[in-house]
Design a protein around this motif. Sequence first.
Motif, mmCIF file in Angstrom:
data_model
loop_
_atom_site.group_PDB
_atom_site.id
_atom_site.type_symbol
_atom_site.label_atom_id
_atom_site.label_comp_id
_atom_site.label_asym_id
_atom_site.label_seq_id
_atom_site.Cartn_x
_atom_site.Cartn_y
_atom_site.Cartn_z
ATOM 1 N N GLU A 142 4.689 -2.381 2.653
ATOM 2 C CA GLU A 142 4.171 -1.627 3.340
ATOM 3 C C GLU A 142 4.484 -1.902 5.032
ATOM 4 N N GLU A 143 4.553 -3.043 5.317
ATOM 5 C CA GLU A 143 5.224 -2.992 6.686
ATOM 6 C C GLU A 143 6.531 -2.419 7.137
ATOM 7 N N MET A 144 7.331 -2.586 6.056
ATOM 8 C CA MET A 144 8.779 -2.212 5.957
ATOM 9 C C MET A 144 8.846 -0.530 6.353
ATOM 10 N N VAL A 145 7.931 0.046 5.509
ATOM 11 C CA VAL A 145 8.124 1.591 5.411
ATOM 12 C C VAL A 145 7.302 2.075 6.505
ATOM 13 N N ALA B 279 -8.760 -7.477 10.588
ATOM 14 C CA ALA B 279 -7.195 -7.307 10.491
ATOM 15 C C ALA B 279 -6.787 -5.678 10.754
ATOM 16 N N LYS B 280 -8.157 -5.143 10.484
ATOM 17 C CA LYS B 280 -7.713 -3.547 10.964
ATOM 18 C C LYS B 280 -7.654 -3.334 12.365
ATOM 19 N N ALA B 281 -8.850 -3.878 12.985
ATOM 20 C CA ALA B 281 -8.881 -3.814 14.566
ATOM 21 C C ALA B 281 -8.109 -4.537 15.452
ATOM 22 N N PRO C 222 2.779 7.730 0.589
ATOM 23 C CA PRO C 222 2.595 6.644 -0.356
ATOM 24 C C PRO C 222 1.347 6.006 -0.234
ATOM 25 N N MET C 223 0.975 5.568 0.798
ATOM 26 C CA MET C 223 -0.259 4.556 1.217
ATOM 27 C C MET C 223 -1.530 5.258 0.708
ATOM 28 N N LEU C 224 -1.513 6.769 1.056
ATOM 29 C CA LEU C 224 -2.762 7.518 0.440
ATOM 30 C C LEU C 224 -2.787 7.289 -1.071
ATOM 31 N N GLU D 270 -6.960 -0.399 2.176
ATOM 32 C CA GLU D 270 -6.476 0.489 3.156
ATOM 33 C C GLU D 270 -6.561 0.025 4.564
ATOM 34 N N ARG D 271 -7.678 -0.547 4.917
ATOM 35 C CA ARG D 271 -7.925 -1.165 6.115
ATOM 36 C C ARG D 271 -6.991 -2.212 6.478
ATOM 37 N N LEU D 272 -6.721 -3.042 5.513
ATOM 38 C CA LEU D 272 -5.555 -4.098 5.876
ATOM 39 C C LEU D 272 -4.340 -3.105 5.991
ATOM 40 N N GLY D 273 -4.135 -2.083 5.380
ATOM 41 C CA GLY D 273 -3.115 -1.216 5.424
ATOM 42 C C GLY D 273 -2.879 -0.822 6.687
#
Length: 597
Positions: A115-118, A398-400, A129-131, A296-299
């Motif tokens: 996820e970080e890379m994309v 993580a999210k905020a 792709p995340m959704l 998702e929030r971590l994402g």
Amino acid sequence: MADYKAPLRDMRFVLNEVFEVSKLWAELPALAEVVDEETANAILEEAGKVTAGVVAPLNRSGDEEGCSWDNGAVKTPAGFPQAYQTYAAGGWVGVGGDPSFGGMGMPKVISAQVEEMVNSANLSFGLYPMLTAGACLSLNAHASEELKEKYLPNMYAGTWAGSMCLTEPHAGTDLGIIRTKAEPQADGSYKVSGTKIFITGGEHDLTENIIHLVLAKLPDAPAGPKGISLFLVPKFMVNADGSLGEHNALSCGSIEHKMGIKASSTCVMNFDGATGYIIDAPNRGLAAMFTMMNYERLGVGIQGLATGERSYQSAIEYARERIQSRAPTGPVAKDKVADPIIVHPDVRRMLLTMKALNEGGRAFSSYVAMQLDTAKFSEEPATRKRAEELVALLTPVAKAFLTDLGLETTIHGQQVFGGHGFVREWGQEQLVRDCRITQIYEGTNGIQALDLVGRKVVGSGGAFYKHFAEEIKAFTDSADSSLSEFTDPLKAAIANLEQMTADLLERAKSNPNEIGAASVEYLHVFGYTAYAYMWALMARAAIGKAALGKEAQDDFYASKLGTARFYFARILPRIHSLSASVKAGSESLYLLDAAQF
């Protein structure tokens, strides 16, 4: 802008040397069967190639062109459909998916790196792709076997996409007041009617079908959030043989014109008696949704990290090449008319801040991902419960925190470029614009702070927080003297956080305003303390390598230790002013009447 290069060396350091994730996988039978260090390294290597070579080149052109809407149809920028097909063909949409339905089955700690890379390569692209992955999570955890078998294989394969339809024009954070309705039908399906806004990937031309997960209320639903159900509503109906049938009664009314992520379609979706199928039981929609939310929030936090990483890569290249003025101590590049700007103290301050926040964020996001893996796969009830409570505690952080620091980092990167950072062709201003949304969607950062303090700290009576504090104390108590320059300030930071937590728990008993008044600053103190723990862990790993001999000369480990020292000297002290704000309480927030603002 510099070409994107996946930070594979640092990812391997975090996974293999700091956290030794292969030991965790060996303790979790479901993961031991599918992943080991060699497999993980190969996956990350290939992900780095496709994101750098296929996805990243579309970042600026996608921003310039954006998505377009015409009579309900949405067209993504040139190159996006072809790149998405390549990405999907590699299995990357289903990298964390259930192998029973065609997913790759990788743990979250691996999919987090992908996820970080994309998202570093192209945040707008990464949202599609995340959704889909988020929708698959909810389906796999809560849908019937029939629905899973019918929809998950094509979603994991990237042939079909997914969306999450939550927000309505009048209902954002307060989902309990949504108006979308679902009427039961004789055949067991439902007719879903209502309007949803801010729907990422609600309509596009990347896949042949889009599977919408829609929050709605049944006719006899109780009021508030307890009356919400979740429905699967396909764009095209799916026949018994798996082929696509007629277009469902839904449409994209328009797309938003946004500050950033312009190549991501953000849609107004109208459901006009669309056929849908209930996921889980009636009035259990929020439970199904929150299965997805922690991931998702971590994402989204990782999106903040990702934009910061991309900004840093460009800033460091520019700082090494741009010559301007002489170093304060005298000429460095004596063969040139001026020195590269990396010699100047303030430029170094910005670059080191970016580096420290990015690498601390990568370690922290990986740590949270490990807790998600433990919570999902551990066969020990006590271990699983502790991990679940840590996930609950750390998800809003993580999210905020990662997105707040992501914006800070992208702004530093823009500043390093000076006037060129304000010009579109260099790419830094796009990262600032793109990153800004990460602080807003998936629950604004103010809401995340309220969640942390109100629900996770106060709501648990401090029990969730205790897990994290005790782990840090165990680490500092067991560390040897070679780590004292890192563990001593970490001890002071956790003592400060512990005292502040106790004070806040006490004040909240008599004044509910104390929670909201302290929440944002409290979350930041928590975040900086958590990063201090990450940096102490990374310093221990780097010192351990140096003790082996020749690795002492390795620039990577020397850089890691130098950055750790910078974090503790120049960034961790931010907790002192933030702590003073928390201790000041809520009184000053209520000195003005509404008319006096």
